[in-house]
Write an enzyme that holds these catalytic residues in place. Structure first.
Site, short mmCIF file in Angstrom:
data_model
loop_
_atom_site.label_atom_id
_atom_site.label_comp_id
_atom_site.label_asym_id
_atom_site.label_seq_id
_atom_site.Cartn_x
_atom_site.Cartn_y
_atom_site.Cartn_z
N HIS A 146 0.81 -1.21 0.00
CA HIS A 146 0.00 0.00 0.00
C HIS A 146 0.86 1.27 0.00
O HIS A 146 0.33 2.38 0.08
CB HIS A 146 -0.92 -0.03 1.23
CG HIS A 146 -2.08 0.89 1.16
ND1 HIS A 146 -2.26 1.93 2.04
CD2 HIS A 146 -3.15 0.94 0.33
CE1 HIS A 146 -3.38 2.57 1.77
NE2 HIS A 146 -3.94 1.99 0.73
N LYS A 148 2.88 4.28 -1.35
CA LYS A 148 2.75 5.11 -2.55
C LYS A 148 3.89 6.13 -2.52
O LYS A 148 3.72 7.23 -1.97
CB LYS A 148 1.38 5.76 -2.59
CG LYS A 148 0.25 4.73 -2.69
CD LYS A 148 -1.12 5.33 -2.50
CE LYS A 148 -1.45 5.51 -1.03
NZ LYS A 148 -1.67 4.24 -0.31
N ASP A 153 15.57 11.09 -9.30
CA ASP A 153 17.00 11.40 -9.26
C ASP A 153 17.61 11.24 -7.87
O ASP A 153 18.67 11.80 -7.59
CB ASP A 153 17.27 12.82 -9.78
CG ASP A 153 17.04 12.95 -11.28
OD1 ASP A 153 17.11 11.92 -11.98
OD2 ASP A 153 16.78 14.08 -11.75
N HIS A 318 -10.16 10.91 1.73
CA HIS A 318 -9.25 9.77 1.68
C HIS A 318 -7.94 10.05 2.43
O HIS A 318 -6.99 9.29 2.36
CB HIS A 318 -8.95 9.45 0.21
CG HIS A 318 -8.27 8.14 -0.01
ND1 HIS A 318 -6.96 8.03 -0.45
CD2 HIS A 318 -8.72 6.86 0.11
CE1 HIS A 318 -6.63 6.77 -0.57
NE2 HIS A 318 -7.68 6.02 -0.24
N LYS A 320 -5.03 10.53 5.29
CA LYS A 320 -4.57 9.67 6.39
C LYS A 320 -3.66 10.51 7.27
O LYS A 320 -2.50 10.78 6.92
CB LYS A 320 -3.80 8.46 5.84
CG LYS A 320 -4.60 7.66 4.79
CD LYS A 320 -3.78 7.51 3.55
CE LYS A 320 -4.45 6.83 2.40
NZ LYS A 320 -5.72 6.24 2.48
N ASP A 325 -1.59 16.78 20.09
CA ASP A 325 -1.18 17.94 20.90
C ASP A 325 -0.49 19.04 20.10
O ASP A 325 0.29 19.82 20.67
CB ASP A 325 -0.22 17.50 22.02
CG ASP A 325 -0.88 16.61 23.06
OD1 ASP A 325 -2.12 16.65 23.16
OD2 ASP A 325 -0.14 15.88 23.74
#
Length: 400
Positions: A146, A148, A153, A318, A320, A325
């Site tokens: 999962h 991504k 370079d 979508h 995440k 704090d």
């Protein structure tokens, strides 16, 4: 009656086989899984929250590549933007730039043999990760790569929630506009992203490249303090628990799928009891069957404990992220669900820079304004259809 008994016996045997397959496959996976994390690093970050802006920058960076392009995605589809992406990689490969592309086999199931052949013919080095394989086909079908990440370079890295497909640039009317968080990173920590790609490449393409200095240029330090943690097979749970336990004032969680482990949910309730505010942002519209119903039993208890839950309504959410704090912010590839916690290969970035955290919080506050609060009364309204779905979702929540 005889046929009913035979059918029932076959179903029972299949269930037993699935359970054995999963448990033995997981045992083997745990024996070889290895988490990788960095000390505090320093870099520069740019945050993208809209797909069109991200891919304009991303494609421009790829066009400017001078030496090598290394790309790992969970999902690449066979649609217009995917074809534009492939065409760009082919163009760079024909220029003599080294291009390596690693895609998850099931996440990118729409990529057919003809597409792969055309990529290779253009000079792109291609591999699928996480194929279904024996002796544990059911378990291996659940474990996805999962991550991504892209490294250009060895100097510029990308990490976050976006894949490549029309929905990510608001091309799906049911899920538009698509809201996500993705970061562009420069500085010394790009070396770690490069190492993760090469480790995965070696595992799935069978080519060891880690020792080549050309992939690891000397990079300057930036100002943003952060570190990375790459996980799989249950290694993420302890990191999330540690974040939650350390909270003194507030916890903010943004996720498309809120399906925590029992241990994590226990910690969330515990910090709420000692007065820590807990805020959760989830989508109003679901993109997968039963994931919303799977979250309701947890959200119901959080609301009863005094937490705030918001459902994002301006498209599909979508992102995440976890903010604790205002001192640490997690942006990465992992959802707040059991699949990310216990099965998938994931990579998360933990940011400790106050200025960048304030920028992320401003984005989140805007997302809250584009959301509606979910109430306990609404979740407790009698709804036979929803109750049935919740029961089914609870039974299969590990695989959602």
């Amino acid at each position: 009656m005889k046929w009913v008994l035979i059918l029932g016996g076959l179903v029972l045997l299949i269930i037993i086989w699935l359970v054995i397959d999963f448990r033995l496959g997981r045992k083997k996976h745990l024996s070889v899984a290895d988490s990788k994390e960095t000390p505090i690093l320093h870099g520069e970050f740019e945050i993208f929250t809209h797909g069109k802006e991200l891919f304009h920058d991303y494609f421009s960076t790829i066009r400017g590549a001078k030496r090598h392009i290394h790309v790992l995605f969970y999902i690449v589809k066979d649609d217009a933007i995917s074809q534009e992406f492939f065409a760009l990689l082919k163009e760079k490969a024909r220029e003599g730039i080294e291009v390596r592309l690693l895609l998850d086999r099931l996440g990118s199931w729409k990529i057919k043999k003809q597409v792969v052949a055309a990529l290779r013919e253009a000079g792109i080095q291609f591999a699928f990760s996480n194929r279904i394989k024996l002796p544990f086909p059911f378990y291996s079908a659940q474990v996805r790569n999962h991550r991504k990440i892209s490294i250009i370079d060895g100097e510029i890295g990308y990490l976050g929630g976006y894949n490549i497909g029309k929905e990510y640039i608001d091309g799906d009317p049911l899920l538009s506009p698509w809201r996500d968080y993705h970061v562009r990173i420069t500085g010394e920590s790009v070396n770690f992203l490069q190492s993760i790609f090469l480790i995965d490449w070696n595992e799935y393409a069978g080519e060891e490249l880690m020792g080549r200095p050309v992939y690891f240029p000397k990079l300057p330090k930036g100002v943003v303090r952060h570190r990375f943690i790459a996980t799989e097979a249950g290694q993420l749970e302890e990191n999330f628990i540690r974040l939650i336990r350390n909270a003194e004032h507030s916890i903010l969680i943004g996720t498309p799928y809120f399906i925590p482990s029992a241990a994590i949910f226990t910690e969330l309730l515990a910090v709420r009891r000692r007065g820590v505010s807990v805020t959760v942002i989830v989508p109003f519209t679901a993109d997968h069957l039963l994931v919303q119903e799977a979250s309701f039993r947890y959200l119901r208890r959080l609301l009863a404990a005094g937490a705030a839950v918001y459902q994002y309504k301006k498209g599909f959410y979508h992102a995440k992220t976890i903010v604790i704090d205002d001192k640490v912010c997690d942006i990465g590839t992992a959802n707040f669900d059991r699949r990310s916690l216990f099965l998938n290969k994931e990579i998360n970035c933990y940011i400790y820079d106050p200025a960048l955290i304030e920028r992320v919080k401003a984005v989140i506050e805007k997302d809250i304004l584009d959301s509606e609060p979910l109430s306990l009364a609404e979740l407790n309204k009698p709804n036979i259809g929803r109750s049935m779905k919740e029961g089914i979702a609870a039974a299969v929540s590990n695989f959602l």
